[in-house]
Design an enzyme around this catalytic site. Structure first.
Site, PDB file in Angstrom:
ATOM      1  N   GLU A 291       0.821  -1.213   0.000  1.00  0.00           N
ATOM      2  CA  GLU A 291       0.000   0.000   0.000  1.00  0.00           C
ATOM      3  C   GLU A 291       0.860   1.270   0.000  1.00  0.00           C
ATOM      4  O   GLU A 291       0.843   2.042   0.952  1.00  0.00           O
ATOM      5  CB  GLU A 291      -0.875   0.035   1.260  1.00  0.00           C
ATOM      6  CG  GLU A 291      -1.853  -1.088   1.352  1.00  0.00           C
ATOM      7  CD  GLU A 291      -2.629  -1.075   2.661  1.00  0.00           C
ATOM      8  OE1 GLU A 291      -3.761  -1.559   2.672  1.00  0.00           O
ATOM      9  OE2 GLU A 291      -2.090  -0.564   3.665  1.00  0.00           O
ATOM     10  N   GLY A 293       1.890   4.979  -0.468  1.00  0.00           N
ATOM     11  CA  GLY A 293       1.223   6.275  -0.655  1.00  0.00           C
ATOM     12  C   GLY A 293       2.264   7.302  -1.042  1.00  0.00           C
ATOM     13  O   GLY A 293       2.401   7.697  -2.200  1.00  0.00           O
ATOM     14  N   ARG A 294       3.055   7.674  -0.031  1.00  0.00           N
ATOM     15  CA  ARG A 294       4.108   8.682  -0.208  1.00  0.00           C
ATOM     16  C   ARG A 294       5.018   8.400  -1.410  1.00  0.00           C
ATOM     17  O   ARG A 294       5.338   9.298  -2.191  1.00  0.00           O
ATOM     18  CB  ARG A 294       4.960   8.693   1.066  1.00  0.00           C
ATOM     19  CG  ARG A 294       6.046   9.717   1.120  1.00  0.00           C
ATOM     20  CD  ARG A 294       6.933   9.456   2.337  1.00  0.00           C
ATOM     21  NE  ARG A 294       6.151   9.188   3.529  1.00  0.00           N
ATOM     22  CZ  ARG A 294       5.668  10.119   4.339  1.00  0.00           C
ATOM     23  NH1 ARG A 294       5.919  11.374   4.099  1.00  0.00           N
ATOM     24  NH2 ARG A 294       4.944   9.786   5.394  1.00  0.00           N
ATOM     25  N   ARG A 331       3.423  20.061   6.756  1.00  0.00           N
ATOM     26  CA  ARG A 331       4.376  19.062   7.270  1.00  0.00           C
ATOM     27  C   ARG A 331       5.589  19.669   7.975  1.00  0.00           C
ATOM     28  O   ARG A 331       5.976  19.191   9.035  1.00  0.00           O
ATOM     29  CB  ARG A 331       4.792  18.091   6.166  1.00  0.00           C
ATOM     30  CG  ARG A 331       3.623  17.237   5.650  1.00  0.00           C
ATOM     31  CD  ARG A 331       4.074  16.165   4.666  1.00  0.00           C
ATOM     32  NE  ARG A 331       4.853  15.142   5.309  1.00  0.00           N
ATOM     33  CZ  ARG A 331       6.158  14.998   5.177  1.00  0.00           C
ATOM     34  NH1 ARG A 331       6.852  15.812   4.403  1.00  0.00           N
ATOM     35  NH2 ARG A 331       6.791  14.037   5.805  1.00  0.00           N
ATOM     36  N   CYS A 362      -0.254  33.515   9.811  1.00  0.00           N
ATOM     37  CA  CYS A 362      -0.005  34.218  11.071  1.00  0.00           C
ATOM     38  C   CYS A 362       0.292  33.251  12.211  1.00  0.00           C
ATOM     39  O   CYS A 362      -0.525  33.048  13.114  1.00  0.00           O
ATOM     40  CB  CYS A 362      -1.180  35.119  11.397  1.00  0.00           C
ATOM     41  SG  CYS A 362      -1.216  36.510  10.285  1.00  0.00           S
ATOM     42  N   GLU A 363       1.404  32.602  12.105  1.00  0.00           N
ATOM     43  CA  GLU A 363       1.912  31.662  13.108  1.00  0.00           C
ATOM     44  C   GLU A 363       3.424  31.757  13.041  1.00  0.00           C
ATOM     45  O   GLU A 363       3.990  31.623  11.947  1.00  0.00           O
ATOM     46  CB  GLU A 363       1.562  30.216  12.737  1.00  0.00           C
ATOM     47  CG  GLU A 363       0.142  29.785  12.932  1.00  0.00           C
ATOM     48  CD  GLU A 363      -0.209  29.534  14.382  1.00  0.00           C
ATOM     49  OE1 GLU A 363       0.691  29.128  15.146  1.00  0.00           O
ATOM     50  OE2 GLU A 363      -1.366  29.758  14.735  1.00  0.00           O
ATOM     51  N   TYR A 391       0.938  14.069   1.184  1.00  0.00           N
ATOM     52  CA  TYR A 391       0.469  14.656   2.450  1.00  0.00           C
ATOM     53  C   TYR A 391       0.706  16.170   2.493  1.00  0.00           C
ATOM     54  O   TYR A 391       0.915  16.734   3.568  1.00  0.00           O
ATOM     55  CB  TYR A 391       1.136  13.961   3.654  1.00  0.00           C
ATOM     56  CG  TYR A 391       0.976  12.459   3.617  1.00  0.00           C
ATOM     57  CD1 TYR A 391      -0.259  11.885   3.937  1.00  0.00           C
ATOM     58  CD2 TYR A 391       2.015  11.622   3.237  1.00  0.00           C
ATOM     59  CE1 TYR A 391      -0.432  10.505   3.877  1.00  0.00           C
ATOM     60  CE2 TYR A 391       1.845  10.244   3.171  1.00  0.00           C
ATOM     61  CZ  TYR A 391       0.627   9.693   3.499  1.00  0.00           C
ATOM     62  OH  TYR A 391       0.452   8.336   3.433  1.00  0.00           O
TER      63      TYR A 391
HETATM   64  N1  PLP Z   1      -1.482   1.885   4.486  1.00  0.00           N
HETATM   65  C1  PLP Z   1      -1.954   2.298   5.660  1.00  0.00           C
HETATM   66  C2  PLP Z   1      -2.874   1.422   6.412  1.00  0.00           C
HETATM   67  C3  PLP Z   1      -1.586   3.542   6.180  1.00  0.00           C
HETATM   68  O1  PLP Z   1      -2.070   3.955   7.369  1.00  0.00           O
HETATM   69  C4  PLP Z   1      -0.710   4.370   5.426  1.00  0.00           C
HETATM   70  C5  PLP Z   1      -0.274   5.687   5.913  1.00  0.00           C
HETATM   71  O2  PLP Z   1      -0.608   6.179   6.936  1.00  0.00           O
HETATM   72  C6  PLP Z   1      -0.259   3.898   4.189  1.00  0.00           C
HETATM   73  C7  PLP Z   1      -0.646   2.655   3.743  1.00  0.00           C
HETATM   74  C8  PLP Z   1       0.659   4.705   3.316  1.00  0.00           C
HETATM   75  O3  PLP Z   1       1.862   4.981   3.901  1.00  0.00           O
HETATM   76  P1  PLP Z   1       2.990   5.732   3.053  1.00  0.00           P
HETATM   77  O4  PLP Z   1       2.356   6.937   2.479  1.00  0.00           O
HETATM   78  O5  PLP Z   1       4.033   6.060   4.060  1.00  0.00           O
HETATM   79  O6  PLP Z   1       3.436   4.768   2.009  1.00  0.00           O
END
Ligand code: PLP
Length: 438
Positions: A291, A293-294, A331, A362-363, A391
């Site tokens: 899975e 994402g990043r 981030r 404004c922080e 993100y």
């Molecule tokens: N899968 C699950 C269940 C997650 O909670 C996350 C990120 O929080 C990801 C995959 C994706 O993680 P990344 O973006 O670090 O690959």
């Protein structure tokens, strides 16, 4: 010299390009702050992850964790590239539906899915519910009965392994809000409940150990642990897991000092570990899911800003302020995330000074970079912050009632708005006048 930028990404004018588009032209055409994605880089990352499984002849899914960046256009690209996606809310699911994303390739995650979200998932025939807790099992059982439906499920377990930014920790128990605990027997109990419900089609098990991981040991550890659990379940309950999902967390390079592994190295290690441990059992080889994402969208994203004011604190620091900040990328303020930033007009220009790159919010904490080496800059210059694709926009806010930036996809020299810039009217769109009751 910035290592993240190749010579191919600089055009004849010496400007940084994204997807073959001149960044100064993009800034001029669409305004700043602007989020730009190099679509070819997104496609390439998905393909690289997929290719390792294909080469190894292993059944698999590359399930893009869409929380990293969710937009109709992004789901379209993920669909075209044969990815699955994870969603964690009705909003992400709705966006995927609007994109025409194949629902059978959607997994619904989350530690507190609401009744409405589960119902939506059932009615839209979402592929997989990633069950996280007992409350959810009961809720889902109830809804499946009500809807006279069945659905595929996986169990998320807490594997006793966590990896956070380089550190890999193996503990007996992980203090996490997610998933079923192994040691106390929660995971077994969850399995029994799911197997006892003919409306839930139990497909496999899942764990996610952390984010921005730079070493293989965490993934090897979680892969091994999940096969061991699958083996235990087969022996104890006669249940054979079809899918082992090791989650995401593959690290990327944000700054020159980061040296992440390649997608190929991560996937290869995961496949090898699972094959090896499965060979020591009576299990048939399960499908392997990941899975990311990043690592899919992070390196493909850029934030373009225009330089505005400057403040020199004699003998201390200089602040260079841009027209965005924590509203489009929280981030750095939230967890001291670091990025590299370059002058769009000349990314390899000699560096002249170290400045604090400040946002306009404004922080005092709205600092995009505590220490950014830059060439001499002046108001109106465009800066490109690199690797902002994960993100960043997905955590964007309207703090200080600043509109969120536009998002542009660039590919093969063409650019297209995929999320419009918010207007001032958008900002009051949900506001209602208050009529005092006196
Ligand atoms: N899968 C699950 C269940 C997650 O909670 C996350 C990120 O929080 C990801 C995959 C994706 O993680 P990344 O973006 O670090 O690959």
């Amino acid at each position: 010299m910035n290592e993240q930028i190749t010579e191919q990404e600089i055009n004849a004018a010496g400007h940084l390009t994204i997807g073959g588009c001149d960044t100064l032209k993009l800034a001029h055409q669409y305004g700043t702050p602007l989020v730009v994605y190099d679509v070819a880089k997104i496609r390439d990352q998905i393909r690289r992850f997929r290719r390792v499984f294909e080469t190894n002849h292993v059944a698999y899914a590359v399930s893009y964790a869409s929380k990293a960046f969710a937009a109709v256009a992004m789901y379209q690209v993920a669909a075209a590239e044969g990815a699955h996606v994870d969603v964690v809310s009705a909003g992400e699911l709705y966006t995927a539906i609007k994109a025409g994303f194949p629902m059978e390739r959607v997994s619904f995650h989350g530690n507190n899915k609401s009744r409405a979200e589960l119902l939506m998932a059932i009615r839209h025939h979402v592929g997989f519910i990633m069950l996280d807790n007992f409350h959810e099992i009961d809720l889902l059982a109830d809804l499946l009965e009500q809807e006279d439906a069945t659905i595929k499920v996986m169990l998320r377990i807490t594997p006793g392994i966590s990896a956070h930014t380089n550190k890999y920790i193996q503990t007996g128990q992980v203090d996490s809000k997610f998933g079923f605990d192994l040691q106390s027997g929660q995971a077994d109990e969850a399995l029994k409940r799911v197997l006892a419900n003919p409306r839930m089609k139990m497909k496999g098990l899942h764990a996610h150990i952390g984010s921005q991981i730079f070493e293989l040991a965490g993934f090897e550890g979680v892969a091994k642990k999940l096969v061991e659990v699958a083996n235990h379940w087969q022996k104890q309950y006669g249940y054979q897991a079809e899918i082992i999902n090791v989650g995401g967390g593959f690290g990327i390079r944000y700054v020159n000092a980061d040296h992440p592994l390649m997608p190929e190295e991560f996937v290869d290690a995961i496949i090898k570990t699972i094959k090896k441990v499965v060979a020591q059992t009576d299990l048939t080889m399960p499908a392997i899911w990941i899975e990311p994402g990043r690592s899919i969208v992070g390196p493909a994203g850029y934030n373009l800003y225009t330089v505005g004011s400057r403040k020199d604190v004699p003998g201390l620091k200089s602040y260079v302020t841009v027209d965005g900040g924590m509203g489009d990328n929280i981030r750095p303020a939230l967890y001291h995330a670091q990025y590299e930033t370059v002058l769009a007009a000349d990314p390899h220009a000699p560096l002249k000074e170290h400045v604090r790159l400040a946002g306009k919010y404004c922080e005092s904490g709205d600092i995009l970079s505590q220490d950014q080496a830059l060439p001499a800059t002046k108001p109106g210059d465009v800066l490109a912050m690199l690797d902002t694709g994960a993100y960043g926009y997905s955590m964007a806010s309207n703090y200080n009632r600043n509109p969120r930036p536009a998002v542009v996809f660039a590919e093969n020299g063409h650019s297209q708005v995929v999320i419009a810039r918010e207007s001032l009217a958008d900002l009051v769109h949900l506001d209602r006048p208050y009529k005092a009751n006196d």
